[in-house]
Scaffold this motif. Structure first.
Motif, PDB file in Angstrom:
ATOM      1  N   CYS A 226       0.822  -1.217   0.000  1.00  0.00           N
ATOM      2  CA  CYS A 226       0.000   0.000   0.000  1.00  0.00           C
ATOM      3  C   CYS A 226       0.853   1.263   0.000  1.00  0.00           C
ATOM      4  O   CYS A 226       0.526   2.257   0.648  1.00  0.00           O
ATOM      5  CB  CYS A 226      -0.971   0.024   1.179  1.00  0.00           C
ATOM      6  N   VAL A 227       1.978   1.239  -0.741  1.00  0.00           N
ATOM      7  CA  VAL A 227       2.829   2.419  -0.882  1.00  0.00           C
ATOM      8  C   VAL A 227       2.341   3.227  -2.083  1.00  0.00           C
ATOM      9  O   VAL A 227       2.599   2.872  -3.231  1.00  0.00           O
ATOM     10  CB  VAL A 227       4.309   2.034  -1.056  1.00  0.00           C
ATOM     11  N   VAL A 228       1.631   4.314  -1.811  1.00  0.00           N
ATOM     12  CA  VAL A 228       1.098   5.185  -2.851  1.00  0.00           C
ATOM     13  C   VAL A 228       2.174   6.192  -3.247  1.00  0.00           C
ATOM     14  O   VAL A 228       2.846   6.772  -2.384  1.00  0.00           O
ATOM     15  CB  VAL A 228      -0.164   5.909  -2.351  1.00  0.00           C
ATOM     16  N   THR A 229       2.336   6.423  -4.557  1.00  0.00           N
ATOM     17  CA  THR A 229       3.419   7.263  -5.074  1.00  0.00           C
ATOM     18  C   THR A 229       2.856   8.440  -5.861  1.00  0.00           C
ATOM     19  O   THR A 229       1.909   8.286  -6.634  1.00  0.00           O
ATOM     20  CB  THR A 229       4.341   6.439  -5.989  1.00  0.00           C
ATOM     21  N   GLY A 230       3.459   9.627  -5.670  1.00  0.00           N
ATOM     22  CA  GLY A 230       3.052  10.808  -6.423  1.00  0.00           C
ATOM     23  C   GLY A 230       4.199  11.789  -6.544  1.00  0.00           C
ATOM     24  O   GLY A 230       5.193  11.701  -5.808  1.00  0.00           O
ATOM     25  N   SER A 231       4.090  12.743  -7.475  1.00  0.00           N
ATOM     26  CA  SER A 231       5.196  13.665  -7.748  1.00  0.00           C
ATOM     27  C   SER A 231       4.846  15.096  -7.349  1.00  0.00           C
ATOM     28  O   SER A 231       3.695  15.532  -7.460  1.00  0.00           O
ATOM     29  CB  SER A 231       5.568  13.634  -9.230  1.00  0.00           C
ATOM     30  N   PHE A 232       5.875  15.833  -6.888  1.00  0.00           N
ATOM     31  CA  PHE A 232       5.752  17.267  -6.669  1.00  0.00           C
ATOM     32  C   PHE A 232       5.674  17.965  -8.026  1.00  0.00           C
ATOM     33  O   PHE A 232       6.348  17.561  -8.980  1.00  0.00           O
ATOM     34  CB  PHE A 232       6.962  17.805  -5.910  1.00  0.00           C
ATOM     35  N   GLU A 233       4.909  19.029  -8.106  1.00  0.00           N
ATOM     36  CA  GLU A 233       4.789  19.741  -9.381  1.00  0.00           C
ATOM     37  C   GLU A 233       6.127  20.327  -9.814  1.00  0.00           C
ATOM     38  O   GLU A 233       6.508  20.250 -10.991  1.00  0.00           O
ATOM     39  CB  GLU A 233       3.747  20.852  -9.264  1.00  0.00           C
ATOM     40  N   ASN A 234       6.866  20.927  -8.867  1.00  0.00           N
ATOM     41  CA  ASN A 234       8.158  21.538  -9.189  1.00  0.00           C
ATOM     42  C   ASN A 234       9.280  21.015  -8.297  1.00  0.00           C
ATOM     43  O   ASN A 234      10.315  21.666  -8.153  1.00  0.00           O
ATOM     44  CB  ASN A 234       8.062  23.064  -9.050  1.00  0.00           C
ATOM     45  N   GLY A 235       9.079  19.857  -7.713  1.00  0.00           N
ATOM     46  CA  GLY A 235      10.102  19.271  -6.868  1.00  0.00           C
ATOM     47  C   GLY A 235      10.182  19.927  -5.496  1.00  0.00           C
ATOM     48  O   GLY A 235       9.596  20.982  -5.240  1.00  0.00           O
ATOM     49  N   LEU A 236      10.922  19.285  -4.611  1.00  0.00           N
ATOM     50  CA  LEU A 236      11.179  19.787  -3.263  1.00  0.00           C
ATOM     51  C   LEU A 236      12.686  19.876  -3.076  1.00  0.00           C
ATOM     52  O   LEU A 236      13.396  18.883  -3.233  1.00  0.00           O
ATOM     53  CB  LEU A 236      10.581  18.846  -2.215  1.00  0.00           C
ATOM     54  N   THR A 237      13.177  21.067  -2.752  1.00  0.00           N
ATOM     55  CA  THR A 237      14.609  21.271  -2.533  1.00  0.00           C
ATOM     56  C   THR A 237      14.861  21.600  -1.069  1.00  0.00           C
ATOM     57  O   THR A 237      14.252  22.523  -0.514  1.00  0.00           O
ATOM     58  CB  THR A 237      15.149  22.410  -3.409  1.00  0.00           C
ATOM     59  N   ILE A 238      15.745  20.839  -0.451  1.00  0.00           N
ATOM     60  CA  ILE A 238      16.180  21.099   0.921  1.00  0.00           C
ATOM     61  C   ILE A 238      17.630  21.576   0.853  1.00  0.00           C
ATOM     62  O   ILE A 238      18.517  20.837   0.404  1.00  0.00           O
ATOM     63  CB  ILE A 238      16.081  19.839   1.804  1.00  0.00           C
ATOM     64  N   THR A 239      17.883  22.823   1.260  1.00  0.00           N
ATOM     65  CA  THR A 239      19.224  23.406   1.151  1.00  0.00           C
ATOM     66  C   THR A 239      20.020  23.308   2.443  1.00  0.00           C
ATOM     67  O   THR A 239      21.249  23.404   2.426  1.00  0.00           O
ATOM     68  CB  THR A 239      19.126  24.888   0.764  1.00  0.00           C
ATOM     69  N   GLY A 240      19.320  23.168   3.572  1.00  0.00           N
ATOM     70  CA  GLY A 240      19.997  23.181   4.862  1.00  0.00           C
ATOM     71  C   GLY A 240      20.111  24.567   5.457  1.00  0.00           C
ATOM     72  O   GLY A 240      20.570  24.727   6.591  1.00  0.00           O
ATOM     73  N   SER A 241      19.704  25.598   4.698  1.00  0.00           N
ATOM     74  CA  SER A 241      19.776  26.976   5.196  1.00  0.00           C
ATOM     75  C   SER A 241      18.384  27.589   5.360  1.00  0.00           C
ATOM     76  O   SER A 241      18.251  28.813   5.444  1.00  0.00           O
ATOM     77  CB  SER A 241      20.611  27.833   4.237  1.00  0.00           C
ATOM     78  N   GLU A 242      17.359  26.771   5.419  1.00  0.00           N
ATOM     79  CA  GLU A 242      15.989  27.269   5.569  1.00  0.00           C
ATOM     80  C   GLU A 242      15.813  27.993   6.904  1.00  0.00           C
ATOM     81  O   GLU A 242      16.392  27.599   7.925  1.00  0.00           O
ATOM     82  CB  GLU A 242      14.980  26.115   5.479  1.00  0.00           C
ATOM     83  N   THR A 243      15.008  29.038   6.874  1.00  0.00           N
ATOM     84  CA  THR A 243      14.698  29.787   8.096  1.00  0.00           C
ATOM     85  C   THR A 243      13.218  29.711   8.454  1.00  0.00           C
ATOM     86  O   THR A 243      12.817  30.192   9.518  1.00  0.00           O
ATOM     87  CB  THR A 243      15.092  31.268   7.938  1.00  0.00           C
ATOM     88  N   SER A 244      12.415  29.131   7.562  1.00  0.00           N
ATOM     89  CA  SER A 244      10.979  28.992   7.803  1.00  0.00           C
ATOM     90  C   SER A 244      10.563  27.537   7.642  1.00  0.00           C
ATOM     91  O   SER A 244      11.266  26.734   7.011  1.00  0.00           O
ATOM     92  CB  SER A 244      10.178  29.858   6.821  1.00  0.00           C
ATOM     93  N   ASP A 245       9.421  27.202   8.217  1.00  0.00           N
ATOM     94  CA  ASP A 245       8.888  25.851   8.078  1.00  0.00           C
ATOM     95  C   ASP A 245       8.513  25.571   6.626  1.00  0.00           C
ATOM     96  O   ASP A 245       8.045  26.456   5.903  1.00  0.00           O
ATOM     97  CB  ASP A 245       7.634  25.674   8.939  1.00  0.00           C
ATOM     98  N   ILE A 246       8.717  24.330   6.210  1.00  0.00           N
ATOM     99  CA  ILE A 246       8.214  23.848   4.923  1.00  0.00           C
ATOM    100  C   ILE A 246       7.046  22.914   5.208  1.00  0.00           C
ATOM    101  O   ILE A 246       7.189  21.934   5.948  1.00  0.00           O
ATOM    102  CB  ILE A 246       9.303  23.113   4.126  1.00  0.00           C
ATOM    103  N   VAL A 247       5.896  23.237   4.638  1.00  0.00           N
ATOM    104  CA  VAL A 247       4.699  22.423   4.822  1.00  0.00           C
ATOM    105  C   VAL A 247       4.441  21.637   3.544  1.00  0.00           C
ATOM    106  O   VAL A 247       4.315  22.216   2.463  1.00  0.00           O
ATOM    107  CB  VAL A 247       3.469  23.288   5.167  1.00  0.00           C
ATOM    108  N   VAL A 248       4.400  20.320   3.671  1.00  0.00           N
ATOM    109  CA  VAL A 248       4.070  19.446   2.545  1.00  0.00           C
ATOM    110  C   VAL A 248       2.705  18.831   2.830  1.00  0.00           C
ATOM    111  O   VAL A 248       2.525  18.147   3.842  1.00  0.00           O
ATOM    112  CB  VAL A 248       5.123  18.345   2.346  1.00  0.00           C
TER     113      VAL A 248
END
Length: 292
Positions: A226-248
């Motif tokens: 039951c592993v459902v798979t889907g794609s981000f419209e423009n991808g998700l980038t994690i830089t390590g320098s984020e200052t705000s929350d990312i909500v998925v």
């Protein structure tokens, strides 16, 4: 007697085929977090196992359940179409146990979230830097309302609990006020149904649950996972320098996800007429991003 007759009618509901309060994993640190939310969408595109648009099969009918809550046991971000299951960035794994024999999801420690509710919050520092195009979510449990037409001609609503995880150790659970004791492992497809204070339970056939995976050819998943798979419209980038929350937000398609064979061609589920359930799987996932 009316209640008893209704119970007899719904015994055929799927013949062919602890804590229940909503919980979430929340991180209270001041650093930016990755927040995962659930959304249940009855109008989202309906997909098949290959991630392709799917119509209701000829001779069948379906309805979109009104889901109250769901649970997941595994969440992974994958960078490419060729990333095999388990080789991406695993951000969540639920509790498992061998109390029932084989390894199974430990339902009493499951995490739940309702529509537009937070399921998970972890520090972004715990997520590896990189670019991710795909998300994979192993669903474990769904609970919501469905309608059925009884033999007496009246339409009723009941609460359906679907255990869609690969294997589930269930001690007991509460379904709309009714305590159901199990105390053993149950494979994918175990279900319970409550209406008018009466309950029944059963097991759907192996392989009856739709699990959309657009990466079927390049990155398959085991049957029953039951592993459902889907794609981000423009991808998700994690830089390590984020200052705000990312909500998925994971938008799950509940579009006609409850499907049965029709005997009386009226679009109503009538177990007393011999109409049999053929599928209870979600019909796709679309992840989206926002910054908070």
């Amino acid at each position: 007697m009316r209640n008893l007759s209704v119970l007899v009618v719904i015994v055929t509901l799927f013949y062919s085929c602890s804590s229940d309060s909503n919980q979430e994993i929340i991180n209270n640190t001041t650093e930016p977090n990755l927040i995962i939310k659930f959304k249940f969408n009855p109008t989202q595109e309906r997909l098949n196992n290959f991630g392709e648009p799917a119509v209701i099969s000829a001779g069948n009918a379906a309805q979109s359940p009104n889901f109250e809550k769901m649970s997941a046991n595994y969440i992974e971000f994958a960078p490419t179409v060729n990333t095999l299951l388990g080789d991406g960035e695993i951000i969540f794994t639920g509790n498992e146990t061998t109390q029932g024999g084989e390894v199974a999801i430990d339902f009493k420690n499951a995490i739940f979230a309702g529509d537009n509710e937070t399921f998970l919050s972890i520090p972004l520092s715990q997520v590896s830097q990189g670019y991710y195009e795909w998300v994979r979510v192993s669903l474990a449990y769904q609970e919501g309302a469905i309608n059925f037409l009884a033999e007496n001609g009246n339409e009723y609503q009941g609460t359906l609990a679907s255990f869609v995880g690969y294997n589930n150790y269930i001690s007991s659970f509460n379904l709309n006020g009714s305590n159901i004791i199990v105390n053993e492992n149950k494979l994918q497809g175990f279900w319970a149904f409550e209406t008018l204070g009466l309950t029944i339970q059963g097991q759907a056939p192996e392989g009856a649950t739709t699990v959309p995976n657009p990466l079927f050819n390049s990155s398959p998943v085991p049957q029953g996972s039951c592993v459902v798979t889907g794609s981000f419209e423009n991808g998700l980038t994690i830089t390590g320098s984020e200052t705000s929350d990312i909500v998925v937000t994971f938008s799950f398609s509940t579009n006609n996800s409850f499907e049965w064979t029709e005997v009386n061609i009226d679009g109503k589920y009538e177990p007393s007429a011999g109409e049999q359930v053929v599928d209870m799987g979600l019909r796709g996932i679309i992840p989206s991003l926002s910054i908070e």
